[in-house]
Design a protein around this motif. Structure first.
Motif, PDB file in Angstrom:
ATOM      1  N   PHE A 144       0.837  -1.195   0.000  1.00 16.46           N
ATOM      2  CA  PHE A 144       0.000   0.000   0.000  1.00 16.46           C
ATOM      3  C   PHE A 144       0.875   1.250   0.000  1.00 16.46           C
ATOM      4  O   PHE A 144       2.051   1.214   0.386  1.00 16.46           O
ATOM      5  CB  PHE A 144      -0.929   0.014   1.212  1.00 16.46           C
ATOM      6  N   ARG A 145       0.293   2.365  -0.438  1.00 19.31           N
ATOM      7  CA  ARG A 145       0.923   3.675  -0.387  1.00 19.31           C
ATOM      8  C   ARG A 145      -0.153   4.688  -0.005  1.00 19.31           C
ATOM      9  O   ARG A 145      -1.321   4.542  -0.395  1.00 19.31           O
ATOM     10  CB  ARG A 145       1.528   4.079  -1.735  1.00 19.31           C
ATOM     11  N   VAL A 146       0.232   5.752   0.723  1.00 21.58           N
ATOM     12  CA  VAL A 146      -0.693   6.824   1.084  1.00 21.58           C
ATOM     13  C   VAL A 146      -0.333   8.061   0.266  1.00 21.58           C
ATOM     14  O   VAL A 146       0.818   8.509   0.286  1.00 21.58           O
ATOM     15  CB  VAL A 146      -0.642   7.131   2.590  1.00 21.58           C
ATOM     16  N   MET A 147      -1.307   8.587  -0.475  1.00 24.91           N
ATOM     17  CA  MET A 147      -1.090   9.714  -1.384  1.00 24.91           C
ATOM     18  C   MET A 147      -2.117  10.808  -1.129  1.00 24.91           C
ATOM     19  O   MET A 147      -3.174  10.567  -0.549  1.00 24.91           O
ATOM     20  CB  MET A 147      -1.169   9.235  -2.839  1.00 24.91           C
ATOM     21  N   GLU A 148      -1.790  12.048  -1.633  1.00 26.92           N
ATOM     22  CA  GLU A 148      -2.690  13.185  -1.432  1.00 26.92           C
ATOM     23  C   GLU A 148      -3.188  13.767  -2.745  1.00 26.92           C
ATOM     24  O   GLU A 148      -3.768  14.854  -2.758  1.00 26.92           O
ATOM     25  CB  GLU A 148      -1.974  14.281  -0.623  1.00 26.92           C
ATOM     26  N   SER A 149      -2.952  13.065  -3.855  1.00 29.18           N
ATOM     27  CA  SER A 149      -3.420  13.552  -5.154  1.00 29.18           C
ATOM     28  C   SER A 149      -3.691  12.382  -6.068  1.00 29.18           C
ATOM     29  O   SER A 149      -3.182  11.271  -5.851  1.00 29.18           O
ATOM     30  CB  SER A 149      -2.375  14.473  -5.795  1.00 29.18           C
ATOM     31  N   VAL A 150      -4.456  12.640  -7.123  1.00 30.64           N
ATOM     32  CA  VAL A 150      -4.765  11.586  -8.073  1.00 30.64           C
ATOM     33  C   VAL A 150      -3.519  11.150  -8.824  1.00 30.64           C
ATOM     34  O   VAL A 150      -3.338   9.968  -9.133  1.00 30.64           O
ATOM     35  CB  VAL A 150      -5.887  12.024  -9.045  1.00 30.64           C
ATOM     36  N   LYS A 152      -8.830   3.850  -0.605  1.00 37.02           N
ATOM     37  CA  LYS A 152      -9.531   4.020   0.666  1.00 37.02           C
ATOM     38  C   LYS A 152      -9.156   5.372   1.259  1.00 37.02           C
ATOM     39  O   LYS A 152      -7.968   5.725   1.297  1.00 37.02           O
ATOM     40  CB  LYS A 152      -9.158   2.911   1.657  1.00 37.02           C
ATOM     41  N   VAL A 153     -10.157   6.126   1.706  1.00 35.51           N
ATOM     42  CA  VAL A 153      -9.877   7.411   2.318  1.00 35.51           C
ATOM     43  C   VAL A 153      -9.157   7.203   3.646  1.00 35.51           C
ATOM     44  O   VAL A 153      -9.409   6.226   4.365  1.00 35.51           O
ATOM     45  CB  VAL A 153     -11.170   8.226   2.528  1.00 35.51           C
ATOM     46  N   VAL A 154      -8.228   8.104   3.968  1.00 33.63           N
ATOM     47  CA  VAL A 154      -7.488   8.059   5.225  1.00 33.63           C
ATOM     48  C   VAL A 154      -7.752   9.363   5.962  1.00 33.63           C
ATOM     49  O   VAL A 154      -7.252  10.424   5.559  1.00 33.63           O
ATOM     50  CB  VAL A 154      -5.984   7.873   4.989  1.00 33.63           C
ATOM     51  N   SER A 155      -8.560   9.302   7.018  1.00 39.13           N
ATOM     52  CA  SER A 155      -8.902  10.522   7.737  1.00 39.13           C
ATOM     53  C   SER A 155      -9.355  10.191   9.141  1.00 39.13           C
ATOM     54  O   SER A 155     -10.117   9.223   9.350  1.00 39.13           O
ATOM     55  CB  SER A 155     -10.012  11.292   7.015  1.00 39.13           C
ATOM     56  N   GLU A 156      -8.924  10.996  10.105  1.00 45.90           N
ATOM     57  CA  GLU A 156      -9.379  10.824  11.481  1.00 45.90           C
ATOM     58  C   GLU A 156     -10.854  11.172  11.631  1.00 45.90           C
ATOM     59  O   GLU A 156     -11.494  10.755  12.593  1.00 45.90           O
ATOM     60  CB  GLU A 156      -8.547  11.713  12.417  1.00 45.90           C
ATOM     61  N   GLU A 157     -11.395  11.941  10.671  1.00 42.56           N
ATOM     62  CA  GLU A 157     -12.793  12.367  10.748  1.00 42.56           C
ATOM     63  C   GLU A 157     -13.749  11.360  10.120  1.00 42.56           C
ATOM     64  O   GLU A 157     -14.960  11.478  10.280  1.00 42.56           O
ATOM     65  CB  GLU A 157     -12.965  13.730  10.062  1.00 42.56           C
ATOM     66  N   ILE A 158     -13.218  10.398   9.394  1.00 40.07           N
ATOM     67  CA  ILE A 158     -14.064   9.398   8.721  1.00 40.07           C
ATOM     68  C   ILE A 158     -13.775   8.038   9.351  1.00 40.07           C
ATOM     69  O   ILE A 158     -12.809   7.360   8.996  1.00 40.07           O
ATOM     70  CB  ILE A 158     -13.788   9.338   7.198  1.00 40.07           C
ATOM     71  N   LEU A 159     -14.590   7.648  10.316  1.00 39.04           N
ATOM     72  CA  LEU A 159     -14.390   6.367  10.979  1.00 39.04           C
ATOM     73  C   LEU A 159     -14.963   5.208  10.169  1.00 39.04           C
ATOM     74  O   LEU A 159     -14.395   4.124  10.128  1.00 39.04           O
ATOM     75  CB  LEU A 159     -15.022   6.392  12.381  1.00 39.04           C
ATOM     76  N   HIS A 160     -16.102   5.434   9.531  1.00 36.29           N
ATOM     77  CA  HIS A 160     -16.755   4.376   8.762  1.00 36.29           C
ATOM     78  C   HIS A 160     -16.598   4.704   7.279  1.00 36.29           C
ATOM     79  O   HIS A 160     -17.439   5.357   6.658  1.00 36.29           O
ATOM     80  CB  HIS A 160     -18.225   4.249   9.156  1.00 36.29           C
ATOM     81  N   GLY A 194     -15.667  20.008   5.942  1.00 37.13           N
ATOM     82  CA  GLY A 194     -14.553  20.801   6.461  1.00 37.13           C
ATOM     83  C   GLY A 194     -13.189  20.227   6.154  1.00 37.13           C
ATOM     84  O   GLY A 194     -12.161  20.831   6.483  1.00 37.13           O
ATOM     85  N   LEU A 195     -13.139  19.051   5.529  1.00 36.10           N
ATOM     86  CA  LEU A 195     -11.866  18.398   5.237  1.00 36.10           C
ATOM     87  C   LEU A 195     -11.197  19.086   4.053  1.00 36.10           C
ATOM     88  O   LEU A 195     -11.743  19.121   2.946  1.00 36.10           O
ATOM     89  CB  LEU A 195     -12.114  16.910   4.918  1.00 36.10           C
ATOM     90  N   THR A 196     -10.032  19.667   4.251  1.00 36.47           N
ATOM     91  CA  THR A 196      -9.354  20.445   3.192  1.00 36.47           C
ATOM     92  C   THR A 196      -8.456  19.578   2.327  1.00 36.47           C
ATOM     93  O   THR A 196      -8.319  19.805   1.121  1.00 36.47           O
ATOM     94  CB  THR A 196      -8.513  21.570   3.824  1.00 36.47           C
ATOM     95  N   THR A 197      -7.818  18.573   2.928  1.00 31.70           N
ATOM     96  CA  THR A 197      -6.921  17.686   2.178  1.00 31.70           C
ATOM     97  C   THR A 197      -7.444  16.258   2.261  1.00 31.70           C
ATOM     98  O   THR A 197      -7.752  15.767   3.345  1.00 31.70           O
ATOM     99  CB  THR A 197      -5.495  17.730   2.751  1.00 31.70           C
ATOM    100  N   ILE A 198      -7.545  15.625   1.105  1.00 32.74           N
ATOM    101  CA  ILE A 198      -8.033  14.240   1.060  1.00 32.74           C
ATOM    102  C   ILE A 198      -6.846  13.311   0.830  1.00 32.74           C
ATOM    103  O   ILE A 198      -6.196  13.360  -0.218  1.00 32.74           O
ATOM    104  CB  ILE A 198      -9.083  14.048  -0.050  1.00 32.74           C
ATOM    105  N   LYS A 199      -6.571  12.470   1.843  1.00 33.95           N
ATOM    106  CA  LYS A 199      -5.535  11.453   1.705  1.00 33.95           C
ATOM    107  C   LYS A 199      -6.195  10.129   1.325  1.00 33.95           C
ATOM    108  O   LYS A 199      -7.273   9.796   1.844  1.00 33.95           O
ATOM    109  CB  LYS A 199      -4.773  11.275   3.017  1.00 33.95           C
ATOM    110  N   VAL A 200      -5.547   9.401   0.440  1.00 36.56           N
ATOM    111  CA  VAL A 200      -6.077   8.093   0.053  1.00 36.56           C
ATOM    112  C   VAL A 200      -4.979   7.045   0.193  1.00 36.56           C
ATOM    113  O   VAL A 200      -3.798   7.336   0.003  1.00 36.56           O
ATOM    114  CB  VAL A 200      -6.630   8.081  -1.389  1.00 36.56           C
TER     115      VAL A 200
END
Length: 717
Positions: free
Chosen positions: A522-528, A545-553, A587-593
């Motif tokens: 796996f790798r974690v990225m912030e752009s397409v 898969k989204v990676v965010s502390e605000e998205i538990l489910h 309110g999420l400004t940056t989307i990590k995947v």
């Protein structure tokens, strides 16, 4: 008179005071004293009753302080309200004479009531006695007895034959019923008996450890409902089962174990499920029915532990023999022995031509052409065969046989068998069955009414024999030292500081990597563009898969995209995922995947671990995917777990056909799955902030296994 150890004082006291002794035959205080005399106790007896001068020929005393001679043990038969007064007297006496070591409180009205008053009374009783180092069995019990020393406080059992069974029970009524049931045919003899009641002080584990070195105890029978520190009990039990069998009847199967909404591991964990795994891990035989409990205990009491699981069946009736074979075939614990050529030849030379010898393996049907001496001859031949570990004989006594002669011939054959050969009998029906059973039992040969139970008991004995033979020098009594400087500890610490209840999925995968648990690349990225580059490196197909502390489910928020096979499909999936997340978390400004390799589909397993409030660290294995909670085909073991324990858990939980591989799927790599279970145990031992770990699904392959999804739940501040 020197001091006696506290546990010895419960079974071999040199003197006893009975508080609440009575001259009224209708009262427990009278019956208990009578039974003490009846059992043959030779020590000094001091009845306590301020209104009596003497009881049953013993001088009576007004209180504990009046007794002029040393006292080892005190029996409390007074009301719950009066126990504290007696406890104070015991403490005062101990300070004056330094003699009283132990007390048995048979009175009810304590913690078992469930009331604040009852619980407080029990707490005060224990605290007072402990202040003078006086140990307590009870309260709310029927007491103890030792058939060899003759000491007895049981008010229902007046006398009992000596033997190799020792009984520890949380229910006096259950244990007494076992003894009454067995008494009719003298099915067992007893070494020691302890009804522990509320177990306010002396624990079942302490008594079990005491029996480990008791020379007159061949087998320990336990009736258990559950208690507050099971881990301590099972650590003791592992040591006891190395030298003698332990058989348990455990009640209370409701699921009251720890649960966690985010974890499959927690949702299928019940206290009884964990007990079941711990029994197997400790080599304790758990009976499925009351009769199986009774029958298994007495088999171990009278026969040696078998050297293996190869069984020969000797009968003169086809139907009962077939029932026995069916029961053997339904279990993995026994196998029919292959008779040696010498055995077959010897049997054919003495049996009738119509006798069935070796069809199926190990089966010998003498038919109706049997007689007393023939049983002796056939048994001696079977006992000599090195391919046979156990012989199961099925008899139906009839009028044309001399019953006493039959018992004599069988007994003589049994005396000639080598050590380690186990011999059990079913005596099924008929006018003379009781006489035959009684004769065989008196000669040390256990008998049973039903042939399916005969096979079940033999299976329990073989199972224990296998455990004792293969048990490695395992069980890491020493705890793992927390790896506080590891990357895993750092990840967990940071999450705890932020008040999170779980690790993010990439964090969980980092922890897995550090503990040698294989996960998909796996790798974690912030752009397409970064995601496309990662997919090119990992190789399609991939998942986003989204990676965010605000998205538990993640799935509920539309933050999971599966089965992506090309750059264009990835770009479209990324855009859709981003749109979904903006709706779910504006309110999420940056989307990590996380870009994760999609693994080839396979049988879905679930592996996990949890920190149970009673058992401590526990690992879990079973069938995974959507069926884990519905089917609950799972098993548990206490951590730390050895590789061998883990393999037994795997083989004992899911069907052998799945492990071998079905519908074109290769066999599972059991060693690699077992390695993950061992690592899970280590993880909970080393990282005390982890509450639960849930890998669902895990895909097993022929060359290893991969945790496709990982959840790690942690303690929040």
């Amino acid at each position: 008179m020197g001091k006696i150890s506290s546990l010895d004082a419960f079974f071999r006291p040199r003197s006893v005071a009975i508080v609440g002794a009575s001259s009224d035959p209708k009262k427990v205080g009278n019956t208990a004293l009578k039974n003490l005399v009846s059992m043959g106790y030779k020590g000094k007896v001091f009845p306590i009753n301020p209104r009596e001068e003497s009881i049953l020929g013993f001088r009576c005393y007004k209180n504990m302080l009046e007794i002029p001679e040393p006292v080892d043990l005190c029996v409390l038969l007074v009301s719950a309200e009066l126990t504290m007064k007696v406890a104070d007297e015991l403490v005062q006496r101990k300070r004056q004479h330094d003699d009283v070591t132990a007390a048995v409180c048979m009175s009810a009205g304590f913690g078992e009531l469930g009331t604040p008053e009852g619980k407080q009374r029990e707490h005060d009783l224990v605290k007072t006695l402990r202040s003078a180092s006086i140990r307590l069995i009870g309260p709310n019990c029927v007491g103890v007895f030792d058939a060899y020393s003759g000491f007895n406080t049981n008010f229902d059992i007046g006398t009992y034959p000596q033997g190799g069974v020792s009984i520890l029970t949380q229910s006096g009524a259950f244990a007494n019923s076992f003894l009454f049931w067995a008494e009719r045919l003298r099915l067992i003899g007893v070494s020691k008996f302890a009804s522990i009641g509320n177990m306010a002080d002396v624990t079942m584990g302490e008594l079990l450890n005491y029996l480990k070195d008791d020379e007159s105890t061949r087998v320990v029978a336990l009736y258990m409902e559950g208690f507050s520190n099971p881990r301590e009990f099972f650590e003791i039990a592992r040591e006891v089962t190395r030298v003698k069998p332990v058989v348990v009847m455990k009640t209370g199967k409701s699921e009251v174990g720890s649960k966690a909404a985010l974890s499959h591991t927690g949702s299928v964990a019940g206290s009884d499920a964990i007990y079941e795994g711990a029994f197997k891990q400790a080599g304790i035989i758990r009976a499925r029915t009351i009769l199986e409990f009774y029958d298994t205990v007495r088999a171990f009491a009278k026969q040696p532990v078998p050297q293996g699981n190869r069984v020969s069946i000797l009968t003169h009736m086809g139907g009962p023999g077939t029932i026995c074979i069916d029961e053997i075939s339904a279990t993995n614990e026994l196998e029919l022995a292959k008779l040696s050529p010498e055995t077959e030849k010897a049997l054919r030379s003495i049996c009738a031509p119509m006798a069935n010898i070796g069809h199926p393996d190990g089966y010998v049907d003498l038919t109706a052409a049997h007689y007393e001496k023939l049983h002796n001859q056939v048994l001696q031949i079977l006992f000599q065969d090195k391919n046979i570990d156990m012989v199961l004989q099925i008899l139906a006594p009839s009028a044309f046989l001399d019953q006493k002669l039959l018992v004599k011939e069988v007994g003589e054959a049994c005396r000639e068998k080598q050590p380690g050969k186990t011999f059990l009998n079913a005596v099924t029906f008929g006018e003379f069955a009781r006489d035959v059973r009684q004769g065989l039992e008196d000669a040390g040969m256990p008998t049973y009414e039903y042939t399916d139970m005969l096979a079940r008991v033999a299976g329990n004995m073989a199972n224990y024999a296998a455990y004792r033979k293969t048990r490695s020098a395992e069980v890491a009594a020493a705890k793992y030292q927390p790896a506080s400087t590891s990357r895993s500890a750092e990840i967990i610490s940071n999450a705890v500081k932020k008040g999170r209840v779980s690790l993010l999925e990439p964090e969980a995968y980092e922890v897995c990597n550090e503990y040698g648990i294989k996960v998909p690349p796996f790798r974690v990225m912030e752009s397409v563009e970064g995601a496309i580059a990662a997919a090119a490196e990992i190789g399609y197909p991939v998942a986003l898969k989204v990676v965010s502390e605000e998205i538990l489910h993640k799935t509920d928020a539309g933050g999971v995209m599966l089965g992506i096979t090309s750059d264009s499909a990835l770009r479209a999936s990324y855009d859709q995922l981003a749109a979904n997340i903006k709706k779910a978390a504006p309110g999420l400004t940056t989307i990590k995947v996380m870009v994760q390799k999609m693994m080839p589909s396979n049988t879905e397993l679930v592996l996990g671990a949890l920190r149970d409030k009673s058992f401590g660290p526990v690992v879990m294995f079973g069938m995974g995917g959507i069926y884990v909670e519905a089917l609950k085909m799972v098993g548990f073991r206490l951590s730390p777990i050895t590789l061998e324990d883990a393999k037994k858990l795997i083989h004992g939980t899911i069907p052998a056909a799945l492990i071998k591989g079905v519908r074109g799927r290769g066999p599972m790599n059991v060693d690699s799955i077992a390695g993950v279970l061992v690592a899970l145990g280590r993880l909970l031992e080393e990282q005390p902030q982890i509450e639960e770990v849930d890998f669902n699904p895990v895909f097993p392959y022929t060359d290893g296994c991969v945790a496709v999804d990982a959840r790690i739940i942690i303690k929040s501040r």
